[in-house]
Every structure is written in structure tokens, then in C-alpha cells.
Design a protein around this motif. Structure first.
Motif, short mmCIF file in Angstrom:
data_model
loop_
_atom_site.label_atom_id
_atom_site.label_comp_id
_atom_site.label_asym_id
_atom_site.label_seq_id
_atom_site.Cartn_x
_atom_site.Cartn_y
_atom_site.Cartn_z
N ARG A 140 3.82 5.91 9.43
CA ARG A 140 3.08 4.57 10.34
C ARG A 140 4.23 3.89 11.02
O ARG A 140 4.87 2.96 10.23
CB ARG A 140 1.94 3.76 9.47
N GLU A 142 4.68 0.42 11.52
CA GLU A 142 3.79 -0.64 11.55
C GLU A 142 4.45 -1.60 12.23
O GLU A 142 5.28 -1.87 12.60
CB GLU A 142 4.21 -1.12 9.86
N VAL A 149 9.07 -1.09 0.10
CA VAL A 149 8.13 -0.10 0.14
C VAL A 149 6.66 -0.33 0.11
O VAL A 149 5.86 0.49 0.15
CB VAL A 149 8.43 0.93 -1.21
N MET A 150 6.18 -1.57 -0.11
CA MET A 150 4.86 -2.03 -0.02
C MET A 150 4.31 -1.85 1.49
O MET A 150 3.15 -1.51 1.34
CB MET A 150 4.85 -3.49 -0.33
N ARG A 151 4.87 -2.16 2.22
CA ARG A 151 4.65 -1.87 3.68
C ARG A 151 5.85 -1.44 4.51
O ARG A 151 6.50 -2.05 5.25
CB ARG A 151 4.08 -3.33 4.59
N SER A 152 5.88 -0.10 4.51
CA SER A 152 6.79 0.39 5.10
C SER A 152 6.57 1.52 6.02
O SER A 152 5.35 1.65 6.27
CB SER A 152 8.01 1.41 3.95
N PHE A 155 6.30 6.30 4.08
CA PHE A 155 5.66 6.15 2.68
C PHE A 155 5.18 7.21 1.84
O PHE A 155 4.43 8.04 2.52
CB PHE A 155 4.98 4.68 2.60
N GLU A 408 -3.62 -3.75 -1.83
CA GLU A 408 -4.46 -2.46 -1.66
C GLU A 408 -3.60 -1.37 -2.04
O GLU A 408 -2.58 -1.09 -1.35
CB GLU A 408 -4.86 -2.41 -0.25
N ALA A 409 -3.82 -0.70 -3.33
CA ALA A 409 -3.18 0.21 -3.76
C ALA A 409 -3.78 1.75 -3.26
O ALA A 409 -2.75 2.78 -3.18
CB ALA A 409 -2.72 0.36 -5.15
N GLY A 410 -5.08 1.58 -3.12
CA GLY A 410 -5.63 3.02 -2.70
C GLY A 410 -7.06 2.53 -2.08
O GLY A 410 -7.64 1.33 -2.04
N GLN A 411 -7.66 3.58 -1.22
CA GLN A 411 -8.72 3.44 -0.55
C GLN A 411 -9.56 4.76 -0.42
O GLN A 411 -8.84 5.85 -0.41
CB GLN A 411 -8.50 2.65 0.82
N GLY A 445 -1.42 5.03 -2.10
CA GLY A 445 0.26 4.57 -1.68
C GLY A 445 0.83 4.87 -3.09
O GLY A 445 0.76 3.77 -3.90
N ARG A 448 3.49 2.05 -2.81
CA ARG A 448 2.91 0.79 -3.06
C ARG A 448 2.34 0.74 -4.31
O ARG A 448 2.54 -0.67 -4.89
CB ARG A 448 1.97 0.71 -1.77
P1 ATP Z 1 -3.06 -1.47 5.07
O1 ATP Z 1 -4.40 -2.15 5.44
O2 ATP Z 1 -2.44 -1.97 3.87
O3 ATP Z 1 -2.25 -1.37 6.37
P2 ATP Z 1 -4.29 1.02 5.41
O4 ATP Z 1 -5.67 0.55 4.85
O5 ATP Z 1 -4.01 1.11 6.61
O6 ATP Z 1 -3.23 -0.02 4.64
P3 ATP Z 1 -4.76 3.71 4.27
O7 ATP Z 1 -4.93 4.39 5.40
O8 ATP Z 1 -6.24 3.40 3.41
O9 ATP Z 1 -4.12 2.34 4.46
O10 ATP Z 1 -3.76 4.26 3.24
C1 ATP Z 1 -4.21 4.82 2.06
C2 ATP Z 1 -3.30 4.00 1.18
O11 ATP Z 1 -1.82 4.26 1.59
C3 ATP Z 1 -3.29 2.51 1.32
O12 ATP Z 1 -4.11 2.12 0.37
C4 ATP Z 1 -1.66 2.02 0.84
O13 ATP Z 1 -1.64 2.08 -0.91
C5 ATP Z 1 -0.90 3.06 1.40
N1 ATP Z 1 -0.33 2.48 2.43
C6 ATP Z 1 -0.92 2.39 3.91
N2 ATP Z 1 0.01 1.87 4.70
C7 ATP Z 1 1.18 1.84 4.04
C8 ATP Z 1 2.46 1.35 4.30
N3 ATP Z 1 2.73 0.96 5.37
N4 ATP Z 1 3.38 1.30 3.41
C9 ATP Z 1 3.30 1.68 2.00
N5 ATP Z 1 2.01 2.27 1.66
C10 ATP Z 1 0.98 2.42 2.67
#
Ligand code: ATP
Ligand code: MG
Length: 570
Positions: A140, A142, A149-152, A155, A408-411, A445, A448
Motif C-alpha cells: 500500500r 501509504e 513497520v507499523m505503517r509501511s 508489510f 490497530e493490529a487486526g480487523q 498485520g 505491526r
Molecule cells: P490503517 O487504518 O491503519 O491504515 P487499515 O484499516 O487500512 O489500516 P486493513 O485493511 O484492516 O488495514 O488491514 C488489516 C491489517 O493490516 C491492519 O489491521 C494492520 O494490522 C495491517 N496493516 C494495514 N496497513 C498497514 C501498513 N501500512 N503497514 C503495516 N501494517 C498494516
């Protein structure tokens, strides 16, 4: 493993770009190195942790009925055209062309690809339910990659997709995943909350985020102090607040020089901010103007606002020109007198105010005695307010919401038929009727989660790994490795622990004791065993617990059981 062979380049200094503790510590402890903006290499210690997290995830996914697969990273644009997301996904999607000019994306998520896979094979209800998952790199681009690696931009994500024959089945799959996620983050040793969430670009119905609590986290969550309600701030529903009853007075226009902010206005008119109505003007990606109005002390929740305007996806602050074109005056806005057909969204609470003050769409003038229900005409009324500390719980009678922060680690998402309908993924039900598949998707993630674990568990000396995801659970330090006897003793203890199945590293480096102990604290092994002069003298083995700092001395014949007990209690 011996530290003399381990590639773990620790640093004394922190790179300037690392803003938060987890990013700094991952760099300093030799866990990651940057390859390009938002792209990182995991070094051996980090990779061990990643593998442990993945193992926990695999076990829980399999236990819930998931089957692991691996799909390609590159996805043909045609699939995304079918779902309508090729255009909708926007700049976050990395697009590439092959030598024939055909377009692909580097998968940011895999709903399209898995729906295409399953639609070609699943024909009958008898093949359902089905849960397929993979653990793979996602891409992505971003807008603001940060925090390592938290927002890379590249990933690791675990993504599972569920397919069911009806809504009850989908809800059951969703429930199973909710339980599996709870197990995963619990087993990882993390303090987290499952919160109701907005489903964003993925779409669909019900969704929850699994948020690891940490003060520096990017997510703001609201939790009720009286019931189990918890939601992300994007989602947190709010009850409209009723203003005290008042007889409606006639609308009047008053001069209010130099009052282009709510604070100046309230001061000038000597009224509480709660008596004012403020405006925030946005434009959508298609340049459509949206005027939002709220009580003066409230803030806009842009996600709720987007959801309140059909067709809107992304908002930016409006240009002054666009505001003037509909008869608005920045700093002095009101719905009264705005050109017909303009999108006006008024927050439910603002709508219930009496004799309030709002702009008069003229510089240095405001209306007083504004009664929105009487004066605003045809506007959209919606909950577009951002939750605040102390807001009433939307679910229970007496509870109040408290704001916390996390990562947010998972959704998880109950998708319904969004993708199956768009892409024609159907099956024949018991009655022989064609039905669209009911889907769910569930992401974690992995990188993350590792970063979140550090963000939640560290001190001024370094990382404090939860045992289950520590790169090694125990480190045996030969205090002075140049002293042959100490090194030999440490080797013996190390071999003994290995034979007992303990996940152990031997620090056999010929460094000063201080350097090695600092590295142990920095890297954050849960248990440290020191083999020093005292051990040689009388068999005393010193064991330190990283988390509590507790030091315990064991005798040669009791240390193994002692260490095992300590690990079990962590
Ligand atoms: P965010 O709101 O933080 O951008 P997201 O809601 O877009 O994340 P999801 O589509 O729900 O992300 O992706 C599932 C999981 O993947 C997230 O819960 C997160 O742990 C991880 N993740 C998402 N974007 C990233 C990123 N840029 N870098 C690292 N991990 C990510
Ligand atoms: Mg998400």
C-alpha cells in the motif's frame, strides 16, 4: 544460537526519523533496517518473532477451520474492474504493467482474487462453509509511511476469507474469527480491546478492530465505563444532546467585527461556546462541496461525514472560491441563505439547539436566535460528531465513554455479498436456486503486531518481550567470555537448557559485561542467566527477569527448574 554468530547489529544512537519508541527500539536492537521509504528488512531476531507470531496465527486459523493457501502478489486489473475498485482504491494502490502493457496491482488486499478463485470452483452449498487464508506481503503506497513497520508500504498480512451459504453462516464464521483473534492477541501476551469499527474501503457491514492499547498509538478508541461498548473514534455512535428548552425568539442579524473564530465570537457576544454553531467546509474527490455544521465546541468526524453523503469517498478542506460560489463566507457561515442544492449536513446535536448563534454568510455578521429546525430548511441531519471524553454511552443508560489510544493490529469484516454479487460468485442452494456467496474477510498485520508489542512493552533500557513472541526466551551470558572457565560453564548451561527444550541464546561474545548486559536489556529477552566469577566459585547462577527486574540466585542443581517455573509464570 550463539551471539558470536548472530547478525544483530545493535546501535547506541537512534536514527532521527524514528519518532516512537517501538521504531527506535527495533532499529537500536538490530531488528530491522530500512531498505527504502516504508520498506524494511527484518533481521534474524525480528524474523524469529515474526515466525512465532505467524505460528500462533496459523494454529488459531487452522483451529477455526481455516486452510492455508498462497495467492500471487500481482493481481490483474480486470478483477478489480469487476468489483469496481480499480478506480476507487486510489493512490494507495501500486500499479504496474507487464511487457505487453497489461495492468496489474501489487495486492493491497485480496478480496477480488479470492472471490475469482472460489467462484470458479464452488458450485454447491455442500462445499460451504469455506475459509481460506494466506500470510503474505501486501503493498500500500501509504500517504505517510511512518513508525517503521507499523505503517509501511510493504508489510506482512495474514488475510483470511470466509464463504457461507447464508447470513447466519457468515455470522458464525465471523464469530469464529472474532474468537480466534482474541486467542491470537491473548497468546501473543498483548493487552488489547476489540472495538466496533468503520468498514472503510473494504466495505460491507459489521466490523471490529483489534486494538493493542498503547499511549502513542494512532487509533483513538472510546470505551464505556459501565458496559462492554467499545468503538473506534471513527465509528463511535453518539446520542444527540438536547439543549435546554427555550421559547424560540425571532432571528436577528448582528454586527460581530473580527469574530472569525468560535472563541472570538463567544467572547465578543459573551455567550458560552455551546450556544454557537460552527461550519466546516469540505470538497470531495469530485470537487463536490459539503458544508458541515456542528455545535461550536464539537469536532467533525470525517468518516461519519463521508458516510452521510452518498457517493463521497475522500474529503479535503474546501477552497474559498467553492464556498463563495454557493453564497458562503468563510468564518461566517450558516445554512441560512446558502444556494439551493448545496450538500449541507447538520449534526444531530446542533439541530436540537435553540436560539443559537451562527454566521450570516457575510463578513463580520452573525445571526442570533437561530433555531435550526425552524430556520435551516432542507438539510441532511446526521451524527457527524467526533466522540469526546465523557460523552454518554450510546448503548447503556448511565455509562460514559473514555478515550484511549492504541494500535490497530487486526480487523475483521462481515462483507455480505458486496464482492460475490459484483463478481458473480454464486452457488446452488438446497432448493437448487442460484445464490450469491456470503463473505467475510479478516486481516492481521504481522509486522505491526510485533511493533505494537514493543510499543506496549518497553522501558528506558529497551524492549520487554512477552514470552510467547520473544526472539529467544532465555539468554545465557558468559559474563567474561575471555575467562575460559566461565565460557565453558556457560556452554554447559546453554546445552542443558537446549536439551530441556528451552528457547535459548548463548551470549559468548568477548565484550565487556556492561555492553552485554545492556544489549540483553535492549533486545529484551524475558530471562537472563549470568555465568560469572561467583558461578565458578560456588555454583551460584544468577537469573534476572527482564520485566520485573527481579534477580534470583539459584544453585547449580535447582536453576533449571527455577528458570522453567519463571518462564511458566511469565
Ligand atoms: P490503517 O487504518 O491503519 O491504515 P487499515 O484499516 O487500512 O489500516 P486493513 O485493511 O484492516 O488495514 O488491514 C488489516 C491489517 O493490516 C491492519 O489491521 C494492520 O494490522 C495491517 N496493516 C494495514 N496497513 C498497514 C501498513 N501500512 N503497514 C503495516 N501494517 C498494516
Ligand atoms: Mg483496518
Amino acid at each position: 544460537m550463539r551471539a558470536t554468530n548472530l547478525y544483530a547489529p545493535t546501535l547506541r544512537n537512534t536514527p532521527a526519523e524514528a519518532e516512537i519508541a517501538s521504531h527506535q527500539l527495533m532499529y537500536r536492537a538490530g531488528l530491522i533496517r530500512k531498505s527504502a521509504g516504508g520498506m524494511y528488512t527484518y533481521l534474524p531476531l525480528a524474523w524469529r518473532t515474526i515466525r512465532k507470531i505467524e505460528q500462533i496465527i496459523r494454529e488459531e486459523m487452522d483451529a477455526a477451520g481455516g486452510q492455508e493457501i498462497m495467492m500471487p502478489i500481482l493481481q490483474p486489473s480486470e478483477l478489480w474492474e469487476e468489483s469496481g475498485r480499480w478506480g476507487a482504491y486510489g493512490a494507495e494502490m501500486i500499479r504496474v504493467k507487464d511487457r505487453h502493457g497489461r495492468e496489474f496491482c501489487m495486492g493491497p488486499t485480496h478480496e477480488e482474487m479470492i472471490t475469482a478463485l472460489v467462484r470458479d470452483e464452488v458450485r454447491s452449498y455442500k462445499q460451504l462453509p469455506l475459509m481460506l487464508y494466506q500470510i503474505q506481503d501486501k503493498f500500500r503506497d501509504e500517504r505517510r509511511p511512518r513508525f517503521g513497520v507499523m505503517r509501511s508500504r510493504e508489510f506482512i498480512m495474514k488475510d483470511l476469507y470466509s464463504f457461507d451459504k447464508d447470513i447466519a453462516g457468515m455470522n458464525e464464521s465471523y464469530r469464529k474469527m472474532s474468537v480466534a483473534y482474541t486467542n491470537i492477541f491473548t497468546r501473543c501476551g498483548l493487552n488489547f480491546r476489540a472495538v466496533e469499527a468503520d468498514s472503510g474501503a473494504i466495505g460491507g457491514g459489521h466490523s471490529e478492530e483489534f486494538t493493542v492499547l498503547a499511549p502513542e498509538g494512532e487509533s483513538r478508541i472510546a470505551c464505556c465505563d459501565a458496559c462492554s461498548y467499545a468503538a473506534s473514534d471513527e465509528k463511535a455512535a453518539l446520542r444527540p444532546i438536547n439543549a435546554p428548552d427555550e421559547a424560540e425568539l425571532p432571528l436577528a442579524k448582528v454586527a460581530t467585527p473580527h469574530t472569525s473564530t468560535i472563541a472570538l465570537l463567544a467572547e465578543y457576544l459573551k455567550i458560552p461556546v455551546e450556544k454557537t454553531i460552527k461550519a466546516v467546509a469540505y470538497q470531495t474527490e469530485d470537487d463536490v462541496l459539503i458544508l458541515a455544521f456542528l455545535r461550536g465546541d464539537h469536532e467533525v468526524n470525517e468518516i461519519k461525514l463521508v458516510n452521510a453523503v452518498p457517493g463521497a469517498r475522500e474529503l479535503r478542506m474546501a477552497d474559498e472560491e467553492a464556498i463563495r460560489a454557493v453564497g458562503g463566507c468563510p468564518g461566517f457561515m450558516s445554512p441560512i441563505g446558502i444556494k439551493k442544492g448545496t450538500h449541507i449536513v447538520v449534526d444531530e446535536t446542533a439541530m436540537r439547539m435553540h436560539n443559537a448563534v451562527s454566521g450570516a454568510n457575510e463578513a463580520d455578521f452573525h445571526y442570533t436566535n437561530v433555531n435550526p429546525k425552524r430556520d435551516f430548511g432542507a438539510v441532511t441531519v446526521a451524527d457527524i460528531r467526533l466522540v469526546e471524553e465523557g460523552d454518554a454511552c450510546p448503548v447503556c443508560e448511565n455509562g460514559h465513554l473514555h478515550i484511549g489510544r492504541g494500535i490497530e493490529a487486526g480487523q475483521i469484516f462481515a462483507l455480505g455479498t458486496k464482492y460475490s454479487k459484483a463478481m458473480g460468485a454464486t452457488f446452488l442452494d438446497e432448493a437448487g436456486k442460484t445464490q450469491p456467496l456470503q463473505m467475510g474477510c479478516y486481516g492481521i498485520g504481522v509486522g505491526r503486531t510485533m511493533a505494537a508489542a514493543i510499543e506496549q512493552n518497553h522501558d528506558e533500557h529497551g524492549i520487554i518481550w512477552p514470552r510467547a513472541i520473544a526472539p529467544y526466551e532465555v539468554v545465557v551470558v558468559a559474563v567474561n567470555a575471555k575467562a575460559e572457565e566461565q565460557l565453558a560453564y556457560a556452554e554447559e548451561v546453554y546445552e542443558e537448557l537446549r536439551a530441556a527444550g528451552v528457547d535459548v541464546l548463548l551470549d559468548d561474545r568477548r565484550e565487556r559485561a556492561g555492553v552485554k548486559f545492556n544489549d540483553c536489556d535492549l533486545i529484551g529477552y524475558p530471562v537472563r542467566i549470568a555465568i560469572g566469577p561467583k558461578t565458578i566459585e560456588n555454583g551460584t547462577i544468577e537469573v534476572k527477569i527482564r520485566k520485573s527486574g527481579a534477580l534470583v540466585n539459584f544453585a547449580r542443581d535447582t536453576y533449571l527448574k527455577g528458570v522453567q517455573d519463571m518462564l511458566a509464570a511469565l
